[in-house]
Motif scaffolding. Sequence first.
Motif, short mmCIF file in Angstrom:
data_model
loop_
_atom_site.label_atom_id
_atom_site.label_comp_id
_atom_site.label_asym_id
_atom_site.label_seq_id
_atom_site.Cartn_x
_atom_site.Cartn_y
_atom_site.Cartn_z
N VAL A 22 -8.42 -19.68 -14.81
CA VAL A 22 -7.88 -19.65 -16.28
C VAL A 22 -7.94 -21.14 -16.62
O VAL A 22 -7.56 -21.98 -15.98
CB VAL A 22 -6.44 -18.82 -16.41
CG1 VAL A 22 -5.50 -19.79 -15.85
CG2 VAL A 22 -6.51 -18.68 -17.91
N THR A 23 -8.47 -21.29 -17.88
CA THR A 23 -8.27 -22.57 -18.54
C THR A 23 -8.30 -22.53 -20.16
O THR A 23 -8.58 -21.35 -20.64
CB THR A 23 -9.88 -23.15 -18.23
OG1 THR A 23 -9.76 -24.64 -18.69
CG2 THR A 23 -10.99 -22.57 -18.71
N SER A 24 -8.02 -23.61 -20.64
CA SER A 24 -8.01 -23.81 -21.98
C SER A 24 -9.45 -24.32 -22.69
O SER A 24 -9.41 -24.41 -23.87
CB SER A 24 -6.59 -24.71 -22.68
OG SER A 24 -6.81 -25.72 -22.14
N ASP A 25 -10.12 -24.87 -21.53
CA ASP A 25 -11.40 -25.51 -21.98
C ASP A 25 -12.35 -25.11 -21.03
O ASP A 25 -12.56 -25.64 -20.11
CB ASP A 25 -11.17 -27.17 -22.23
CG ASP A 25 -12.33 -28.10 -22.65
OD1 ASP A 25 -13.41 -27.35 -22.64
OD2 ASP A 25 -12.04 -28.90 -23.00
N LEU A 26 -13.16 -24.36 -21.27
CA LEU A 26 -14.27 -23.61 -20.15
C LEU A 26 -15.30 -24.71 -19.70
O LEU A 26 -15.45 -24.94 -18.59
CB LEU A 26 -14.79 -22.38 -20.57
CG LEU A 26 -15.55 -21.71 -19.76
CD1 LEU A 26 -14.77 -21.27 -18.27
CD2 LEU A 26 -15.97 -20.31 -20.42
N MET A 27 -15.78 -25.66 -20.84
CA MET A 27 -16.72 -26.57 -20.77
C MET A 27 -16.33 -27.40 -19.88
O MET A 27 -16.93 -27.77 -18.89
CB MET A 27 -17.25 -26.94 -21.96
CG MET A 27 -17.92 -25.91 -22.87
SD MET A 27 -19.61 -25.50 -22.44
CE MET A 27 -20.42 -26.90 -23.14
N ALA A 28 -15.19 -28.09 -20.00
CA ALA A 28 -14.66 -28.90 -19.11
C ALA A 28 -14.28 -28.44 -17.84
O ALA A 28 -14.65 -29.25 -16.72
CB ALA A 28 -13.32 -29.48 -19.49
N GLY A 36 -17.05 -31.04 -7.91
CA GLY A 36 -16.22 -30.82 -6.96
C GLY A 36 -15.07 -31.81 -7.18
O GLY A 36 -14.43 -32.06 -6.27
N ALA A 37 -14.42 -31.58 -8.32
CA ALA A 37 -13.24 -32.39 -8.71
C ALA A 37 -11.93 -31.72 -8.08
O ALA A 37 -11.13 -32.40 -7.92
CB ALA A 37 -13.14 -32.44 -10.35
N PHE A 38 -12.13 -30.44 -7.53
CA PHE A 38 -10.99 -29.80 -7.01
C PHE A 38 -11.02 -29.84 -5.61
O PHE A 38 -11.97 -29.10 -5.07
CB PHE A 38 -10.82 -28.49 -7.67
CG PHE A 38 -10.58 -28.34 -9.17
CD1 PHE A 38 -9.52 -28.66 -9.65
CD2 PHE A 38 -11.66 -27.70 -9.85
CE1 PHE A 38 -9.48 -28.86 -11.01
CE2 PHE A 38 -11.39 -27.56 -11.31
CZ PHE A 38 -10.31 -28.12 -11.90
#
Length: 103
Positions: A22-28, A36-38
């Motif tokens: 879930v996110t508030s900014d799907l593009m980001a 691979g930031a996570f």
Amino acid sequence: MARQPAVYIMASWRNGTLYIGVTSDLMARIVQHRDGAFAGFTKRYAVNRLVWFAMADTMEAAITREKQLKVWKRSWKIELIETDNPTWRDLAEDWGFDPLPSS
């Protein structure tokens, strides 16, 4: 695409490893998955293809839907994906993201 709550499913490839988020900014968030930031699950299993998403009116609604999907059987998740995306194409390409290498 403006910032808006969304629930999404990423996959490593067709019928591969799935991740529901879930996110508030799907593009980001797509950029973060692709870069691979996570550290952890999604990076380890190369879960970086957007195969399904749904926008929500509120973050609470998106989180509720995410929790519902996370307890679904895998076959139900696959059916959900294939209802709108039968070939499991990377939907991020529709927004100008480069194609990912085939697995």
